[in-house]
Design a protein around this motif. Sequence first.
Motif, PDB file in Angstrom:
ATOM      1  N   GLY A 171       0.799  -1.222   0.000  1.00  0.00           N
ATOM      2  CA  GLY A 171       0.000   0.000   0.000  1.00  0.00           C
ATOM      3  C   GLY A 171       0.828   1.266   0.000  1.00  0.00           C
ATOM      4  O   GLY A 171       0.442   2.269  -0.596  1.00  0.00           O
ATOM      5  N   GLN A 172       1.966   1.243   0.665  1.00  0.00           N
ATOM      6  CA  GLN A 172       2.801   2.445   0.763  1.00  0.00           C
ATOM      7  C   GLN A 172       3.815   2.479  -0.377  1.00  0.00           C
ATOM      8  O   GLN A 172       5.019   2.513  -0.148  1.00  0.00           O
ATOM      9  N   GLN A 173       3.294   2.465  -1.595  1.00  0.00           N
ATOM     10  CA  GLN A 173       4.175   2.363  -2.757  1.00  0.00           C
ATOM     11  C   GLN A 173       5.233   3.455  -2.801  1.00  0.00           C
ATOM     12  O   GLN A 173       6.380   3.221  -3.157  1.00  0.00           O
ATOM     13  N   ALA A 174       4.852   4.660  -2.421  1.00  0.00           N
ATOM     14  CA  ALA A 174       5.780   5.779  -2.520  1.00  0.00           C
ATOM     15  C   ALA A 174       6.996   5.577  -1.621  1.00  0.00           C
ATOM     16  O   ALA A 174       8.088   6.040  -1.921  1.00  0.00           O
ATOM     17  N   TYR A 175       6.811   4.856  -0.506  1.00  0.00           N
ATOM     18  CA  TYR A 175       7.908   4.691   0.442  1.00  0.00           C
ATOM     19  C   TYR A 175       8.610   3.349   0.304  1.00  0.00           C
ATOM     20  O   TYR A 175       9.755   3.189   0.720  1.00  0.00           O
ATOM     21  N   THR A 176       7.921   2.354  -0.249  1.00  0.00           N
ATOM     22  CA  THR A 176       8.485   0.999  -0.253  1.00  0.00           C
ATOM     23  C   THR A 176       8.663   0.411  -1.647  1.00  0.00           C
ATOM     24  O   THR A 176       9.214  -0.669  -1.794  1.00  0.00           O
ATOM     25  N   GLY A 177       8.161   1.088  -2.666  1.00  0.00           N
ATOM     26  CA  GLY A 177       8.254   0.513  -4.001  1.00  0.00           C
ATOM     27  C   GLY A 177       7.082  -0.398  -4.345  1.00  0.00           C
ATOM     28  O   GLY A 177       7.036  -0.950  -5.430  1.00  0.00           O
ATOM     29  N   GLY A 178       6.124  -0.566  -3.427  1.00  0.00           N
ATOM     30  CA  GLY A 178       4.928  -1.357  -3.717  1.00  0.00           C
ATOM     31  C   GLY A 178       5.240  -2.786  -4.111  1.00  0.00           C
ATOM     32  O   GLY A 178       6.224  -3.356  -3.639  1.00  0.00           O
ATOM     33  N   THR A 179       4.410  -3.360  -4.987  1.00  0.00           N
ATOM     34  CA  THR A 179       4.613  -4.761  -5.386  1.00  0.00           C
ATOM     35  C   THR A 179       5.934  -4.963  -6.111  1.00  0.00           C
ATOM     36  O   THR A 179       6.492  -6.045  -6.076  1.00  0.00           O
ATOM     37  N   ASN A 180       6.401  -3.946  -6.813  1.00  0.00           N
ATOM     38  CA  ASN A 180       7.670  -4.098  -7.527  1.00  0.00           C
ATOM     39  C   ASN A 180       8.826  -4.321  -6.567  1.00  0.00           C
ATOM     40  O   ASN A 180       9.834  -4.890  -6.928  1.00  0.00           O
ATOM     41  N   GLY A 181       8.687  -3.824  -5.369  1.00  0.00           N
ATOM     42  CA  GLY A 181       9.776  -3.929  -4.414  1.00  0.00           C
ATOM     43  C   GLY A 181      10.890  -2.964  -4.743  1.00  0.00           C
ATOM     44  O   GLY A 181      10.707  -1.994  -5.481  1.00  0.00           O
TER      45      GLY A 181
END
Lengths: 423, 360
Positions: free
Chosen positions: B161-171
């Motif tokens: 969910g926190q794509q901006a901080y963690t890269g989301g599913t892409n990692g």
Amino acid sequence: MERRLFYQYCLLLIAVSLVLAGCGGNNKAASTNEATNAPTEAANSGTSAEGEIKVGILHSQSGTMAISEVSVIDAELMAIEEINAAGGVLGKKIVPVLEDGASDWPTFAEKARKLISEDKVATVFGGWTSASRKAMKPVFEELNGLLWYPVQYEGLEASPNIFYTGATTNQQIVPSVSWLLENRGKKFYLLGSDYVFPRTANLIIKEQLKAEGGDLVGEEYTPLGHTDYSTIISKIKEAKPDVVYNTLNGDSNVAFFKQLKDAGITAQDMTTLSVSVAEEEIRGIGVDVLEGHLAAWNYYQTTDTPANKTFVENYKKKYGDDRVTADPIEAGYTAVYLWAAAVEKAGSTDVAKVKEAAKELEWDAPGGKVKIDGETQHIYKTVRIGEVQADGQFKELWNSGEAVMPDPYLKGYDWAASIQPTE
Amino acid sequence: MQLKPFTTQRIWILIGYAAAAAALFSAPLFVSDFRLNLLAKFLAFAIVALGLDLIWGYTGILSLGHGIFFGLGAYAMAMYLKLEASGGRPPDFMGWSGLKELPLFWKPFEYFGFAVAMGIIIPALLALVLGYFTFRNRIRGVYFTILTQAIVIITTTLLIGQQAYTGGTNGVTGYSTLLGFPLASPDTKRVLYWVTVAALIGIFVFCRFVIGSRFGKVLRAIRDGENRIRFIGYNPAVYQMVIFTISAGIAGIAGMLFVLHVGIISPSMLGIVPSIEMVLWVAIGGRGTLIGAALGAILMNWAKSEFSTAYPEGWLFFMGLLFVVVVVFMPKGVAGLVSQLKVRKKRREPKNEGVRNPAV
């Protein structure tokens, strides 16, 4: 006595595993033709034999993505077979080496590394999800390999070692939003699965709506595989959007469209446009629920080009009348032909030479004339908006007329300035 | 750790370990770069298996959430590598998620030392907190296991969910250098491989030490009869918390090494399936024996890699077959095979070693 029993078990076990091994081999031969049996032998012999060019095919054959990716493998194998039947490339036969990415991103990276450094393949056709591409990208850049990626994606990327034969955003999402604004209304509701493609796509759509006078009335994300949309449908009812822009992926589409119909909302009441629902998904979701809904792609099985007629015919002849072709399938097929043409032109499978030869290369793809853009290594594609018909096929409502130049970083759009990378 | 007399058997075992260590260290001489990279990854997995064996095999706590501890370690290292690759600027995925500034909590990960420390401390701390609330309240067995699964879901959902901080599913992927050394160069890879071997051996010896100590005896006592040990006057919760924390820290180290070898970390690698897979390695290898756990991880992953190359379409059937074979014919795992055969030979009752009272 006991020991004898133990040995008997062992014997039984060996027998069972042999039978299974046999089955495995048979299945493979049955489903993907005899060409696939060759790769393991070729792989064992190390460097490719005289008169053969090895290429890697790296998609998920197991796991959640297998259902989508297996059809692309079929299309790529078909293209290879056709090219071989016509004499191969540079007079050599193309031999596919299949690997399973298993819907697992590090596995994609591992297998890509194996294909390039162990099997020494000339190129790899593979990937579906953005995550799998992002996982493979550093490997191809490090080992200077060549990857052909066949699926529409969220753009903002142009690796020197990847050719993108699917659409980038300005060949699918951006024109479809403009079309919807002109023809269906200004109020947009964005619904997507919670992963990188929908989030990035919606970021772009929001900027575009601001610039082109649209209104955002709602934005929702659900986890992949989510199946309960009653809450979201009530929110949609309340927000009364003109358009639901749908970036849901996989099973969620089945649940969403069924529940939308159950809630009494039909395509006449409200427009939905999906970017991940193609002919294959229609079969899974059911025509009755999807009839009248829209999708944006670059290719439909019904696309009227001479190349498509033979493509669909051959695909059905090879894999069965019940099979359908779809955008990523066509893009995978196109990728193989473009690579072969580039190799033929370069006179070599050397990556640098193939890249050079691929620049501005043209080919009559089933979806219309395509051309490789030398700078971004994406291809020019025709944008098409289609409506689902009662027979599970699309009727084209609009197309861009000519192939649109790829613009992965949306440099040609002033409103996209905030999305472009800062570097 | 008390010293045991040097019996012939013990000397042979020591020679065996020494030979295995020598073989691992000299592997770069014999195998290709690609195989070495694979082996390094398997060794990183073997490290997690060691940590899992400490809590499952020796303490009887089944954690189906070790993927998170592994993943947190991996993310810590990935953040460092990503910042080094981007030169301290916000990484690419922040850009396409609409984030222009580097978030505050990312900043210290520019320092290698900080990232490594966090790769151990964060998982260990999470395990300590989780352990504090569960073991102290005498939550054990299946209930604890279910809780660990819940934590897995929470963590992966948060990361996605926190794509901006963690890269989301892409990692997080796309690294270039480690402390200035290019990760792509074979020399760096070789050194990283040796670091992994050293870490594996170090952690193996550490685990042996823990098990051999009085502390380790209490752990086994907790496994075999938690109430009894409580009546004797020990507080099992403290022991469980400590060993769970150690195990999580070990998983964190493994995660950091994994990222260095594989070059990507994404939420799918700390999900439910990988977490369960880790337990399977220990089960297949033989829980309650350290060498079994490590061997199990290496063998299973090697088999997965080989089968999927040889039969890209049917390899899962072979893995399934392998599981069935081990469960039916080797209840004590691969490591238990030796004693199992011995027992058959002597036709005696099985020795009371290994796991007597399965926790779950």
